[in-house]
Design an enzyme around this catalytic site. Structure first.
Site, mmCIF file in Angstrom:
data_model
loop_
_atom_site.group_PDB
_atom_site.id
_atom_site.type_symbol
_atom_site.label_atom_id
_atom_site.label_comp_id
_atom_site.label_asym_id
_atom_site.label_seq_id
_atom_site.Cartn_x
_atom_site.Cartn_y
_atom_site.Cartn_z
ATOM 1 N N TYR A 275 -12.854 -17.409 -2.320
ATOM 2 C CA TYR A 275 -14.004 -16.501 -2.262
ATOM 3 C C TYR A 275 -14.667 -16.535 -0.888
ATOM 4 C CZ TYR A 275 -18.549 -14.417 -3.270
ATOM 5 O OH TYR A 275 -19.659 -13.620 -3.248
ATOM 6 N N ASN B 167 -23.055 31.165 -6.745
ATOM 7 C CA ASN B 167 -22.246 30.232 -5.968
ATOM 8 C C ASN B 167 -21.618 29.147 -6.833
ATOM 9 O OD1 ASN B 167 -22.856 31.533 -3.526
ATOM 10 N ND2 ASN B 167 -24.784 30.411 -3.342
ATOM 11 N N THR C 117 3.093 30.654 -2.951
ATOM 12 C CA THR C 117 3.471 29.580 -2.026
ATOM 13 C C THR C 117 2.895 30.007 -0.689
ATOM 14 O OG1 THR C 117 5.573 30.610 -1.422
ATOM 15 C CG2 THR C 117 5.639 29.054 -3.257
ATOM 16 N N HIS C 118 2.439 29.049 0.094
ATOM 17 C CA HIS C 118 1.724 29.350 1.355
ATOM 18 C C HIS C 118 0.505 30.238 1.103
ATOM 19 C CE1 HIS C 118 5.478 27.980 3.404
ATOM 20 N NE2 HIS C 118 6.062 28.641 2.412
ATOM 21 N N LYS D 299 -25.893 36.768 -5.240
ATOM 22 C CA LYS D 299 -24.993 35.619 -5.163
ATOM 23 C C LYS D 299 -24.933 34.781 -6.430
ATOM 24 C CE LYS D 299 -23.828 33.799 -1.359
ATOM 25 N NZ LYS D 299 -22.535 33.509 -0.810
ATOM 26 N N GLN E 49 -18.894 -9.813 -2.075
ATOM 27 C CA GLN E 49 -20.058 -9.278 -2.788
ATOM 28 C C GLN E 49 -20.183 -7.765 -2.548
ATOM 29 O OE1 GLN E 49 -23.758 -11.616 -3.300
ATOM 30 N NE2 GLN E 49 -24.630 -10.176 -1.831
ATOM 31 N N SER F 230 -27.784 -9.363 -4.021
ATOM 32 C CA SER F 230 -26.927 -8.334 -4.624
ATOM 33 C C SER F 230 -27.535 -7.809 -5.924
ATOM 34 C CB SER F 230 -25.515 -8.874 -4.867
ATOM 35 O OG SER F 230 -25.536 -10.018 -5.693
ATOM 36 N N ASN G 3 -18.281 -17.868 -8.778
ATOM 37 C CA ASN G 3 -17.073 -17.200 -8.285
ATOM 38 C C ASN G 3 -16.174 -16.713 -9.428
ATOM 39 O OD1 ASN G 3 -18.099 -17.827 -5.820
ATOM 40 N ND2 ASN G 3 -16.638 -19.449 -5.339
ATOM 41 N N SER H 175 -28.648 32.162 -4.888
ATOM 42 C CA SER H 175 -29.107 32.028 -3.507
ATOM 43 C C SER H 175 -30.581 32.402 -3.452
ATOM 44 C CB SER H 175 -28.306 32.956 -2.605
ATOM 45 O OG SER H 175 -29.030 33.218 -1.414
ATOM 46 N N LYS I 274 -18.751 -4.348 -5.057
ATOM 47 C CA LYS I 274 -19.268 -3.570 -6.186
ATOM 48 C C LYS I 274 -19.787 -2.178 -5.824
ATOM 49 C CE LYS I 274 -20.149 -7.939 -7.905
ATOM 50 N NZ LYS I 274 -20.028 -8.356 -6.500
ATOM 51 N N GLU J 67 -17.702 23.073 -5.716
ATOM 52 C CA GLU J 67 -17.729 22.609 -4.316
ATOM 53 C C GLU J 67 -18.089 21.135 -4.234
ATOM 54 O OE1 GLU J 67 -19.334 26.036 -1.559
ATOM 55 O OE2 GLU J 67 -20.330 26.119 -3.498
HETATM 56 N N1 ARG Z 1 -23.449 -12.519 -5.815
HETATM 57 C C1 ARG Z 1 -22.127 -13.017 -5.626
HETATM 58 C C2 ARG Z 1 -21.118 -11.859 -5.581
HETATM 59 O O1 ARG Z 1 -21.411 -10.807 -6.071
HETATM 60 C C3 ARG Z 1 -21.732 -13.965 -6.686
HETATM 61 C C4 ARG Z 1 -20.796 -15.034 -6.235
HETATM 62 C C5 ARG Z 1 -21.477 -15.963 -5.309
HETATM 63 N N2 ARG Z 1 -20.671 -17.082 -5.019
HETATM 64 C C6 ARG Z 1 -20.949 -17.878 -3.991
HETATM 65 N N3 ARG Z 1 -20.152 -18.842 -3.770
HETATM 66 N N4 ARG Z 1 -21.938 -17.632 -3.176
HETATM 67 O O2 ARG Z 1 -20.030 -11.987 -5.054
#
Ligand code: ARG
Length: 457
Positions: free
Chosen positions: A314, A282, A152-153, A280, A319, A20, A107, A274, A322, A287
């Protein structure tokens, strides 16, 4: 880090799917801050010696300085930002580094780091939204009495003011900010010290680490603390709602900038040309804000689906929490900045807006209201009479107030000369002075209230 139990190392595929660090390196500041809070507490609780605690804290500062200068090294073997940092710390200070992870697990570490990151993201979004509100309020102040058609509409309905229309977006953003603030309050509890899932036997002071990191209190249940991603979902839900609002505003600017509307000239700096059609200009930024809303909703959906079937506590699925949050935040921050630029830099063509309001029979309701008020006609009957007047005006190709008194009286005897004063778009707007209504006097009140809230002037 766990080699003791294994006969052979991970395969190349395992290394790749497990890593990660390519994205969670974005957490490095939060990871260092949380580690420093943890080790200071370990030292003051006598769990590690004062010298070791100091060596670790100094080493973490050195790692931070390296990251600041050269970026975070992406070593897949070390999996994530937590291990990359700890291993660099060990290289720098040697044996004491091994004591940092006492009473802690990745964790609770990742849950803490990520909360800190989302909290910062909320603060950044809130500042951007306040700027957008200031831009809206500033432009609304210029146009508190500028007439445009209200729809409206997407059919011309009644005249409104451009200031009123812009202040409608101020209200949406006000609710967005309140949703983000609410999410921030709810998430501001520290998971640190929950350890892997069950808590720890070490005499940690969770209140101390919570306070050091600016949390209101430690989380109350260790199983929940390491498996909870509500804070990330709260952020994404608020972000998705906010993106919908930005997208609606973007859509209106796109429509208004089109030649048939011609209500606005967007700033050159936020438009493109364009390569083939020289005339143009744009509205690409608008958008893309409209497009980004779709991606942000997708990020919310991704994390909801990731979380929906996970047993406590966990699981590695988490993971994957993120990337959607990072992606949504980047898109949202950019969208807010783009909309702020468009609102403050647009040239509103109030002549075209007024003309459109005058052409669309927007004051038909005012004729009906006049009959009710001045001639005591029941509203349903007044509606019918007015419909006949609109039909006649349309057949003649003129505005309602261009019909002659004789023509109007032929439709209904009770109409007299005074009606013409009610049929102008200015009179129509001025009449709608109910609380929250479009009358310039009311719009100026809304603007004055907003300026107090936003510390403007
Ligand atoms: N890289 C892990 C994550 O982002 C960290 C936690 C890992 N924990 C574990 N028990 N493997 O979630």
């Amino acid at each position: 880090m766990w080699g003791g139990r294994f006969a052979e190392g991970p395969s190349a595929i395992m290394r790749e799917i497990n890593a990660s660090i390519p994205f969670d390196k974005a957490l490095w500041r939060q990871d260092i801050a949380a580690s420093k809070a943890h080790v200071a507490m370990l030292g003051s609780q006598g769990i590690v010696s004062a010298e070791d605690a100091q060596a670790i804290a100094d080493g973490l500062d050195q790692v931070a300085a390296e990251y600041e200068a050269n970026g975070v090294p992406e070593n897949w073997d070390l999996e994530d930002i937590h291990m990359v940092t700890e291993s660099r710390l060990a290289e720098l200070i040697g044996a004491p580094a091994g004591r940092l992870h006492t009473g802690r697990s990745r964790n609770d570490q990742v849950a803490t780091d990520f909360r800190l990151w989302v909290r910062d993201a909320i603060d950044q979004v809130d500042a951007g939204l306040a700027d957008l509100q200031r831009a809206l309020v500033g432009r609304a102040g210029e146009h508190a009495a500028s007439i445009m058609p209200g729809f409206t509409h997407l059919q011309t309905a009644q005249p409104v003011t451009l200031g009123h229309h812009l202040m409608a977006y101020y209200e949406m953003i006000r609710r967005d900010r309140s949703r983000f603030a609410d999410a921030r309050t709810r998430m501001n509890e520290s998971p640190l010290g929950s350890a892997a899932l069950a808590g720890t036997g070490f005499p940690l002071d969770r209140d101390a680490t919570a306070a050091a990191l600016g949390f209101d209190r430690p989380t109350a249940n260790s199983l929940d603390a390491v498996s909870d991603r509500d804070f990330a979902l709260d952020y994404l839900q608020a972000a998705a709602q906010c993106a919908l609002h930005l997208s609606r505003l973007a859509e209106e600017l796109i429509l208004w900038a089109s030649q048939p509307f011609g209500f606005v000239r967007l700033p050159d700096a936020l438009s493109t040309g364009s390569s083939i059609m020289p005339q143009k200009k744009n509205p690409d930024a608008a958008e893309l804000v409209r497009g980004h809303a779709g991606r942000i909703v997708g990020c919310l959906t991704a994390l909801m689906v990731t979380m929906k079937g996970l047993p406590l506590a966990y699981s590695k699925d988490m993971q994957d929490d993120k990337p959607p949050v990072f992606e949504a935040h980047g898109l949202l921050a950019l969208s807010i900045a783009a909309m702020t630029g468009m609102v403050s830099g647009s040239d509103f063509r109030t002549d075209r807006m007024r003309q459109a309001a005058e052409l669309g029979y927007a004051t038909a309701t005012d004729l009906a209201d006049w009959l009710v008020r001045e001639a005591d006609v029941p509203f349903r009957e007044a509606h019918h009479i007015t419909g006949a007047a609109v039909k006649l005006a349309e057949a003649r190709g003129v505005a309602l107030d261009a019909l002659t008194l004789a023509e109007l009286q032929a439709i209904d005897q009770r109409i007299d000369q005074r009606v013409f004063a009610a049929l102008s778009v200015d009179a129509s707007v001025a009449a709608r002075a109910s609380y929250g209504g479009t009358a310039p006097v009311r719009v100026r009140e809304q603007i004055a209230d907003a300026k107090i809230v936003l510390d403007m002037e």
